[in-house]
Enzyme design. Structure first.
Site, PDB file in Angstrom:
ATOM      1  N   SER A 143      35.360  36.013  46.247  1.00  9.11           N
ATOM      2  CA  SER A 143      36.656  35.578  45.730  1.00  9.11           C
ATOM      3  C   SER A 143      37.558  36.802  45.612  1.00  9.11           C
ATOM      4  O   SER A 143      37.069  37.935  45.505  1.00  9.11           O
ATOM      5  CB  SER A 143      36.477  34.928  44.352  1.00  9.11           C
ATOM      6  N   TYR A 156      32.705  35.474  35.529  1.00 10.71           N
ATOM      7  CA  TYR A 156      32.916  34.950  36.886  1.00 10.71           C
ATOM      8  C   TYR A 156      33.383  36.056  37.830  1.00 10.71           C
ATOM      9  O   TYR A 156      32.821  36.244  38.918  1.00 10.71           O
ATOM     10  CB  TYR A 156      33.936  33.815  36.878  1.00 10.71           C
TER      11      TYR A 156
END
Length: 262
Positions: A143, A156
């Site tokens: 990501s 995360y």
């Protein structure tokens, strides 16, 4: 490849989002698939559709990868059925949003297990299988959050940084083998991720910047076949990552905290 038979592509988190779109993209090119996710019903529907549209084999395995030992069960499933695997797409993952100290530790640890440990486990377990192919690929989905610390998405973003770093090192180690390793780091994608992470307010804003899963999947698959080391899809995402490299970290983190504020 073995003769004229194309190798299978193992895709985790295949039932929805980017994983599902990658499944369609590879099926269009005639590759058989091994579809892994939690939802058996969604996997069955996907498998049936792929087989009808593209005449490829698409066995499914419904399993919760966040449970200890799940990666070994996936590997044993592959070995028992003698599937020649030439692709590993580590796509499964999720996010937990909120102040770290106020968030469920169980949820955070479960996310770490899925986002990091499963990537390591499947990579380690499948490298010997992938090496049996003349050309094989590992595609790890990270990501843009991997390139910075993100308050309220602290764990995360850290897990995605791990995936990025791990992929870079693994690519170097396997450079002289038949396995090409690629890290793919998308920004916001219209997959329902924000809503599942609890980012309901942000999900509305993200609609303005979201890329579509099919578009992202095409870029990811092309990058994999072109043996790219790491790819960030979308001009805005590339600019944001570049900004992370040259602007002060305190400014970047304050900006991120403002975007994802509670």
């Amino acid at each position: 490849m073995r003769g004229k038979t194309k190798p299978y592509a193992l895709i985790t988190g295949a039932s929805k989002g980017i994983g599902k779109s990658i499944a369609y993209e590879l099926a269009k090119q005639g590759y058989p698939l091994l579809l892994v996710a939690r939802s058996e019903e969604e996997l069955k529907a996907l498998s049936e559709d792929l087989q009808v549209k593209y005449s490829i084999n698409a066995p499914i395995l419904s399993i919760d990868l966040s449970i200890n030992g799940a990666s070994l069960k996936v590997t044993n499933w592959i070995k028992m059925n003698n599937y020649p695997v030439g692709f590993l797409v580590n796509n499964a993952g999720y996010g937990v949003w909120g102040d770290f100290s106020q968030s469920s530790l169980t949820d955070q640890l479960g996310m770490m297990q899925l986002n990091m440990n499963v990537v390591v486990e499947l990579s380690h377990l499948l490298v010997p299988i992938l090496l049996q192919e003349k050309q094989a690929y590992i595609l790890n989905i990270s990501s843009t959050a991997a390139y910075q610390a993100v308050p309220t998405l602290a764990v995360y973003s850290a897990t995605k940084s791990f995936v990025l770093s791990f992929t870079r090192a693994l690519r170097f180690e396997l450079a002289q083998t038949s396995i090409s390793v690629t890290c793919f780091s998308p920004g916001p994608v219209d997959t329902g991720f924000a809503a599942r992470a609890g980012l309901n307010a942000f999900s509305k804003m993200a609609e303005k910047f979201n890329m579509q899963p099919d578009e992202v999947a095409k870029i990811a698959v092309k990058a994999m076949f072109n043996k790219k080391s790491e790819v960030i899809p979308g001009f805005k995402n590339i600019i944001s990552v570049y900004a992370n490299r040259i602007l002060p970290k305190a400014f970047i983190e304050k900006t991120a905290a403002g975007i994802y504020k509670i």
